[in-house]
Scaffold this active site. Sequence first.
Site: not given
Ligand code: SAH
Length: 230
Positions: A80
């Site tokens: 993000s």
């Molecule tokens: N917090 C992260 C941003 C990640 S982007 C950071 O600081 O880098 C969102 C993430 O959510 C992705 O890695 C994606 O694979 C995950 N995601 C999407 N749906 C999900 C679910 N149902 N359960 C767990 N992770 C999920």
Amino acid sequence: MFTVSDTPVAPSPYFGQEEEDDNPTRRIRLIMKLRSSGVRDTTVLSAIEGVPREKFVTEAFTTHAYDDTALPIACGQTISQPTVVAWMTAALDVQQRHTVLEIGTGSGYQSAVLAKLARRVYTIERHRELLREAEGRFAELGIPNIVTRLGDGSRGWKEAAPFDRIMVTAAAPVVPMELLSQLREGGVMVVPVGEENNAQMLLRVVKDEQGAILTEEILPVRFVPLVSGS
Ligand code: SAH
């Protein structure tokens, strides 16, 4: 006169060091930018200042680690934008005694920021590769208070519930009810809500001491989708 030689030229003592030393400077500059964009919570700003974002981005992007942008990570996901991390973290209002659930570990950057503020962070990711990499970073940085799980985060983490705080870092179509049920009375959840390519709104959802739900809009955002049923 110049001669061609196979002998490697001894690096200047400043070579490399200069590179490494740039990151703290860039980090401070980013903190100043976050502050001027309206994030005034010094606890949150210090937490962000304490996490080396360059360790959480893919190698091709390390020189952009302190740009205020989201960056691609493996599995088609993103780390993000720092401003969004700052706003979300501030909106969550984390206290030292809190246990926090994060959905969407991704690079692990947001988890590491939360771990500076909370007693313990539980984080769930659905991509094995991302989770492994994030776990490696937590180990390398010696972060002791993050617990990870591979799976569908929209189901929450029942055995560890209730949570004082829940942060969802992927966009849900509506506020996920299962997660809300795992939020403690008096707890706060921050979650982006909306469809993938449409306007999403970052919501702050408060469950009061009587269990009533109050929702507040924080800011328009753009997140990868929360993929359920995996
Ligand atoms: N917090 C992260 C941003 C990640 S982007 C950071 O600081 O880098 C969102 C993430 O959510 C992705 O890695 C994606 O694979 C995950 N995601 C999407 N749906 C999900 C679910 N149902 N359960 C767990 N992770 C999920």
